[in-house]
Write an enzyme that holds these catalytic residues in place. Sequence first.
Site, short mmCIF file in Angstrom:
data_model
loop_
_atom_site.label_atom_id
_atom_site.label_comp_id
_atom_site.label_asym_id
_atom_site.label_seq_id
_atom_site.Cartn_x
_atom_site.Cartn_y
_atom_site.Cartn_z
N GLY A 165 0.54 -1.13 0.21
CA GLY A 165 0.02 -0.01 -0.29
C GLY A 165 0.98 1.35 0.02
O GLY A 165 1.48 1.98 -0.28
N GLN A 171 3.41 9.95 1.74
CA GLN A 171 4.42 9.29 1.92
C GLN A 171 5.48 9.67 0.24
O GLN A 171 6.46 9.97 0.21
CB GLN A 171 4.25 7.55 1.87
N CYS A 197 6.62 -0.86 6.69
CA CYS A 197 6.29 0.22 6.21
C CYS A 197 7.71 1.04 5.30
O CYS A 197 8.30 1.02 5.23
CB CYS A 197 6.30 1.92 7.47
N LEU A 198 7.02 1.38 4.08
CA LEU A 198 8.22 1.62 3.08
C LEU A 198 8.88 3.28 3.63
O LEU A 198 9.97 3.66 2.39
CB LEU A 198 7.62 2.08 1.77
N HIS A 237 -3.00 0.22 8.60
CA HIS A 237 -1.94 1.24 8.39
C HIS A 237 -1.75 2.54 7.49
O HIS A 237 -1.49 3.43 7.74
CB HIS A 237 -0.97 -0.28 7.60
N GLU A 238 -2.75 2.41 6.39
CA GLU A 238 -2.99 3.72 5.15
C GLU A 238 -3.41 4.84 6.20
O GLU A 238 -3.42 5.50 6.17
CB GLU A 238 -3.35 2.89 3.83
N HIS A 244 -1.34 6.72 8.54
CA HIS A 244 -0.58 7.73 7.49
C HIS A 244 -1.23 9.48 7.13
O HIS A 244 -0.47 9.98 7.20
CB HIS A 244 -0.36 7.37 6.12
O1 GNR Z 1 3.94 -2.48 1.75
C1 GNR Z 1 3.96 -2.39 3.15
N1 GNR Z 1 3.81 -3.96 3.95
C2 GNR Z 1 2.92 -4.23 4.57
C3 GNR Z 1 3.20 -5.27 5.58
C4 GNR Z 1 2.76 -5.20 6.63
C5 GNR Z 1 2.12 -4.46 7.16
C6 GNR Z 1 1.87 -3.13 6.62
C7 GNR Z 1 1.85 -2.87 5.56
S1 GNR Z 1 2.30 -1.90 4.63
C8 GNR Z 1 3.88 -1.56 3.44
C9 GNR Z 1 3.70 -0.22 3.15
C10 GNR Z 1 3.57 1.29 3.89
O2 GNR Z 1 4.22 1.66 3.98
N2 GNR Z 1 2.29 1.63 3.74
O3 GNR Z 1 2.29 3.36 3.71
NI NI Z 2 3.82 2.43 5.46
#
Ligand code: GNR
Ligand code: NI
Length: 185
Positions: free
Chosen positions: A45, A50, A92-93, A134-135, A138
């Site tokens: 995601g 980001q 998280c990226l 998670h998103e 953000h």
């Molecule tokens: O790529 C992503 N993998 C992930 C793995 C476990 C829980 C959440 C994520 S989201 C993350 C991409 C990201 O940072 N999205 O904001």
């Molecule tokens: Ni993230």
Amino acid sequence: MVREILIWPDPILKQKALPVDKVDDGVRRLLDDMSETMYAADGVGLAAPQIGVLKRCIVIDASPRQEGQKLIHLVNPRIVRAEGETVYTEGCLSIPGEAEDVDRFAKVWVRALDYSGKEFEVEAEELLAIALQHENDHLEGTVFVDHLSSLKRELIRRRMKKLKAEHASETPAEVKKAAQHQSAL
Ligand code: GNR
Ligand code: NI
């Protein structure tokens, strides 16, 4: 266009994103850049903050093995119902190389506008439910390390500081390209 992903801690990642008032071509261009950036980085995601854009836009593909197959665009998403509990090891990226357990709802219902501006609702469990939470975090200026103990968070902060310092000393495009070439060998 693939955009640069901000690395935590960054003041932008702490800010609350603003609602989109119309899903127009500009917003669709942003969504396209986001999905391109997400696939290029092998992510599940990506939220607009980001890539430095404080708009309430998310892209998710919880099945990145078949690119484009399960791509979901969410504009102005809101979690309308949540139930159950689960623990998931998140990454998280914007926090590369780190992964920690986070408590989440097991199931969520999210309402949002799609790529055409039409309202839809998604019912999610497992990885999709985790990614949606998670998103959504953000968009509220929260990242997964904010759910951890301050000890763990500060350790990660130190590692990110080091990573950024290394990165800064290699900024010239030529050097970056050479490094990418090296790691591909
Ligand atoms: O790529 C992503 N993998 C992930 C793995 C476990 C829980 C959440 C994520 S989201 C993350 C991409 C990201 O940072 N999205 O904001
Ligand atoms: Ni993230």
